[in-house]
Design a protein around this motif. Structure first.
Motif, mmCIF file in Angstrom:
data_model
loop_
_atom_site.group_PDB
_atom_site.id
_atom_site.type_symbol
_atom_site.label_atom_id
_atom_site.label_comp_id
_atom_site.label_asym_id
_atom_site.label_seq_id
_atom_site.Cartn_x
_atom_site.Cartn_y
_atom_site.Cartn_z
ATOM 1 N N LEU A 26 0.817 -1.206 0.000
ATOM 2 C CA LEU A 26 0.000 0.000 0.000
ATOM 3 C C LEU A 26 0.858 1.267 0.000
ATOM 4 N N ARG A 27 1.964 1.251 0.760
ATOM 5 C CA ARG A 27 2.819 2.439 0.811
ATOM 6 C C ARG A 27 3.472 2.731 -0.542
ATOM 7 N N GLU A 28 3.815 1.687 -1.275
ATOM 8 C CA GLU A 28 4.544 1.860 -2.527
ATOM 9 C C GLU A 28 3.640 2.029 -3.739
ATOM 10 N N HIS A 29 2.342 1.812 -3.559
ATOM 11 C CA HIS A 29 1.439 1.925 -4.715
ATOM 12 C C HIS A 29 1.226 3.406 -5.049
ATOM 13 N N PRO A 30 1.389 3.812 -6.329
ATOM 14 C CA PRO A 30 1.306 5.237 -6.691
ATOM 15 C C PRO A 30 -0.096 5.829 -6.586
ATOM 16 N N ARG A 31 -1.147 4.991 -6.582
ATOM 17 C CA ARG A 31 -2.522 5.512 -6.571
ATOM 18 C C ARG A 31 -3.175 5.375 -5.197
ATOM 19 N N VAL A 32 -2.356 5.116 -4.150
ATOM 20 C CA VAL A 32 -2.871 5.007 -2.786
ATOM 21 C C VAL A 32 -2.360 6.181 -1.971
ATOM 22 N N ASP A 33 -3.263 6.795 -1.179
ATOM 23 C CA ASP A 33 -2.870 7.894 -0.302
ATOM 24 C C ASP A 33 -2.021 7.335 0.846
ATOM 25 N N PRO A 34 -0.764 7.745 0.964
ATOM 26 C CA PRO A 34 0.120 7.150 1.987
ATOM 27 C C PRO A 34 -0.168 7.638 3.404
ATOM 28 N N ASP A 35 -1.000 8.659 3.551
ATOM 29 C CA ASP A 35 -1.236 9.226 4.888
ATOM 30 C C ASP A 35 -2.137 8.351 5.749
ATOM 31 N N VAL A 36 -3.016 7.594 5.143
ATOM 32 C CA VAL A 36 -3.946 6.762 5.922
ATOM 33 C C VAL A 36 -3.883 5.337 5.401
ATOM 34 N N ILE A 37 -3.104 4.502 6.097
ATOM 35 C CA ILE A 37 -3.004 3.082 5.767
ATOM 36 C C ILE A 37 -3.117 2.300 7.073
ATOM 37 N N ILE A 38 -4.099 1.415 7.132
ATOM 38 C CA ILE A 38 -4.315 0.607 8.342
ATOM 39 C C ILE A 38 -4.268 -0.864 7.968
ATOM 40 N N VAL A 39 -3.353 -1.587 8.595
ATOM 41 C CA VAL A 39 -3.284 -3.048 8.447
ATOM 42 C C VAL A 39 -3.049 -3.611 9.841
ATOM 43 N N ALA A 40 -3.959 -4.440 10.327
ATOM 44 C CA ALA A 40 -3.826 -4.942 11.705
ATOM 45 C C ALA A 40 -4.512 -6.293 11.844
ATOM 46 N N PHE A 41 -3.929 -7.143 12.742
ATOM 47 C CA PHE A 41 -4.578 -8.396 13.129
ATOM 48 C C PHE A 41 -5.715 -8.015 14.075
ATOM 49 N N ASN A 42 -6.941 -8.204 13.614
ATOM 50 C CA ASN A 42 -8.091 -7.618 14.297
ATOM 51 C C ASN A 42 -8.747 -8.565 15.299
ATOM 52 N N GLU A 43 -9.041 -9.800 14.900
ATOM 53 C CA GLU A 43 -9.781 -10.671 15.821
ATOM 54 C C GLU A 43 -9.634 -12.142 15.458
ATOM 55 N N PHE A 44 -10.003 -12.946 16.447
ATOM 56 C CA PHE A 44 -10.101 -14.390 16.255
ATOM 57 C C PHE A 44 -11.544 -14.698 15.857
ATOM 58 N N ALA A 45 -11.773 -14.981 14.618
ATOM 59 C CA ALA A 45 -13.129 -15.256 14.148
ATOM 60 C C ALA A 45 -13.430 -16.746 14.298
ATOM 61 N N TYR A 95 -13.738 -19.173 12.194
ATOM 62 C CA TYR A 95 -12.937 -20.129 11.435
ATOM 63 C C TYR A 95 -11.718 -19.467 10.785
ATOM 64 N N SER A 96 -11.368 -18.252 11.234
ATOM 65 C CA SER A 96 -10.227 -17.576 10.628
ATOM 66 C C SER A 96 -9.606 -16.579 11.585
ATOM 67 N N LEU A 97 -8.370 -16.225 11.271
ATOM 68 C CA LEU A 97 -7.698 -15.106 11.922
ATOM 69 C C LEU A 97 -7.854 -13.908 10.988
ATOM 70 N N ASP A 98 -8.539 -12.869 11.466
ATOM 71 C CA ASP A 98 -8.953 -11.786 10.576
ATOM 72 C C ASP A 98 -7.976 -10.611 10.616
ATOM 73 N N LEU A 99 -7.540 -10.200 9.414
ATOM 74 C CA LEU A 99 -6.722 -8.999 9.244
ATOM 75 C C LEU A 99 -7.610 -7.890 8.685
ATOM 76 N N THR A 100 -7.619 -6.723 9.327
ATOM 77 C CA THR A 100 -8.369 -5.571 8.813
ATOM 78 C C THR A 100 -7.433 -4.715 7.969
ATOM 79 N N VAL A 101 -7.867 -4.411 6.743
ATOM 80 C CA VAL A 101 -7.075 -3.586 5.821
ATOM 81 C C VAL A 101 -7.943 -2.401 5.392
ATOM 82 N N ALA A 102 -7.423 -1.176 5.567
ATOM 83 C CA ALA A 102 -8.144 0.032 5.164
ATOM 84 C C ALA A 102 -7.159 1.021 4.550
#
Length: 365
Positions: free
Chosen positions: A284-303, A305-312
């Motif tokens: 996301l940081r290196e992509h030319p069409r993405v705003d670098p000021d707001v990037i969120i990637v985090a391990f959010n919860e134990f669902a 049947y999955s381990l959920d990563l939130t990407v915004a």
């Protein structure tokens, strides 16, 4: 011989001038009809050269071409008919008055026609290239001017044919209250249009959403706003409804948000999750069409049947097609990155644990 000479003298003195006048009028009328377009085109070219330094003058002159051609056609017919009347019915005063009145009405109609076609270029020329007026306001003002010009021309024509204008104005004044009561909805829509133009919640070409209505604004009139939906259907909404509605103007987004949840299997280790987080952030940081000021990637919860990563993140492109293209490109990059780390995406699964009872010891006999 004397009788023939006398006839020729009488013919040349009384009839021949009339015949020559009619032939001249006919030739002149035919030439005017044949050459009227070239005459107007030549005049327009001369006027354009004389007004080349005026902004919008060429468009205004072009708007007057067709009415000018139409008026020259009427003028040719009038000149021919007038000469015929003068030489063959000199005592027909009513006919002459009628022809003159018809010519005046034709002139009024052609001038009104030209003025109505020129309203758009005139407003655009007045606003100038640096004006804050937008094309919605230009269309709105053009339509108001057209209504005013049409009303004035009708009044002038009625006065020309001898109608009592003062009586008409008096009658309009007496019927004003009745008209106002009967046109409450129209008046509210008109004022709604004024509010829309003044407040500028949207303009022609904007993608808007109002309650359950969504589409692109194609036109704004005195009474209503035309919205083209994404199914290519046109919806006509009264201005009073839109003036009181909560409007989302999607066209005014500076950037567009993407938010998603990535579920990976429970077999993914902590180290793999951390590596996945960092890999997605790098994409996301290196992509030319993405705003670098707001990037969120985090391990959010134990669902379940999955381990959920939130990407915004936010894309710099707001147009739908460009937004989808950026989103697709990033999704492909994320898939490749997670595959290289050995991280698998989860899908709904259930694990059943079967317990078997230990065999009972045989009782000693």
């Amino acid at each position: 011989m004397e009788e023939i000479a006398l006839f020729l003298m009488n013919f040349s003195a009384s009839i021949l001038p009339h015949v020559l006048a009619v032939i001249t009028a006919l030739v002149a009328g035919v030439l005017l009809l044949v050459l009227r377009r070239k005459i107007v085109s030549l005049l327009c070219r001369v006027l354009k050269k004389l007004t080349a330094h005026f902004s919008g003058a060429a468009d205004i002159i072009d708007a007057a071409q067709r009415p000018a051609v139409a008026f020259l056609t009427v003028l040719a017919v009038y000149l021919f008919a007038s000469i015929l009347q003068t030489h063959f019915w000199p005592g027909a005063g009513k006919l002459a008055a009628f022809l003159l009145m018809a010519l005046k009405i034709s002139l009024i109609v052609c001038i009104t026609w030209a003025a109505m076609d020129a309203t758009g270029p005139v407003v655009s020329a007045i606003q100038g290239s640096k004006s804050t007026l937008d094309k919605t306001l230009v269309l709105f003002l053009s339509k108001i001017l057209k209504v005013i010009l049409l009303a004035l021309s009708v009044i002038i024509i009625m006065d020309e044919v001898g109608y009592n204008i003062s009586g008409l104005i008096t009658g309009l004044g007496l019927g004003g209250l009745t008209f106002a009561l009967a046109a409450q909805d129209t008046a509210s829509n008109l004022f709604g249009g004024v509010v829309i133009i003044a407040d500028k919640p949207f303009q022609v070409g904007d993608w808007i959403q109002a309650d359950s209505l969504e589409g692109v604004v194609s036109d704004i009139t005195l009474r209503s706003t035309h919205i083209r939906t994404f199914k290519d259907a046109e919806i006509i909404v009264p201005n009073s409804v839109l003036a009181n509605a909560s409007i989302i103007n999607w066209s005014r987004m500076n950037k567009r948000k993407v938010e998603m949840t990535l579920g990976v299997t429970y077999q993914t280790s902590r180290e793999q999750l951390q590596q996945a987080d960092e890999a997605i952030r790098k994409i996301l940081r290196e992509h030319p069409r993405v705003d670098p000021d707001v990037i969120i990637v985090a391990f959010n919860e134990f669902a379940a049947y999955s381990l959920d990563l939130t990407v915004a993140y936010f894309t710099k492109d707001t147009a739908f097609a460009d937004y989808i293209a950026v989103k697709e490109d990033i999704n492909f990059r994320i898939m490749d990155a997670l595959a290289s780390l050995g991280v698998e995406f989860a899908y709904p699964t259930q694990t059943l644990l079967m317990e078997s009872a230990a065999p009972k010891e045989k009782e000693e006999a």
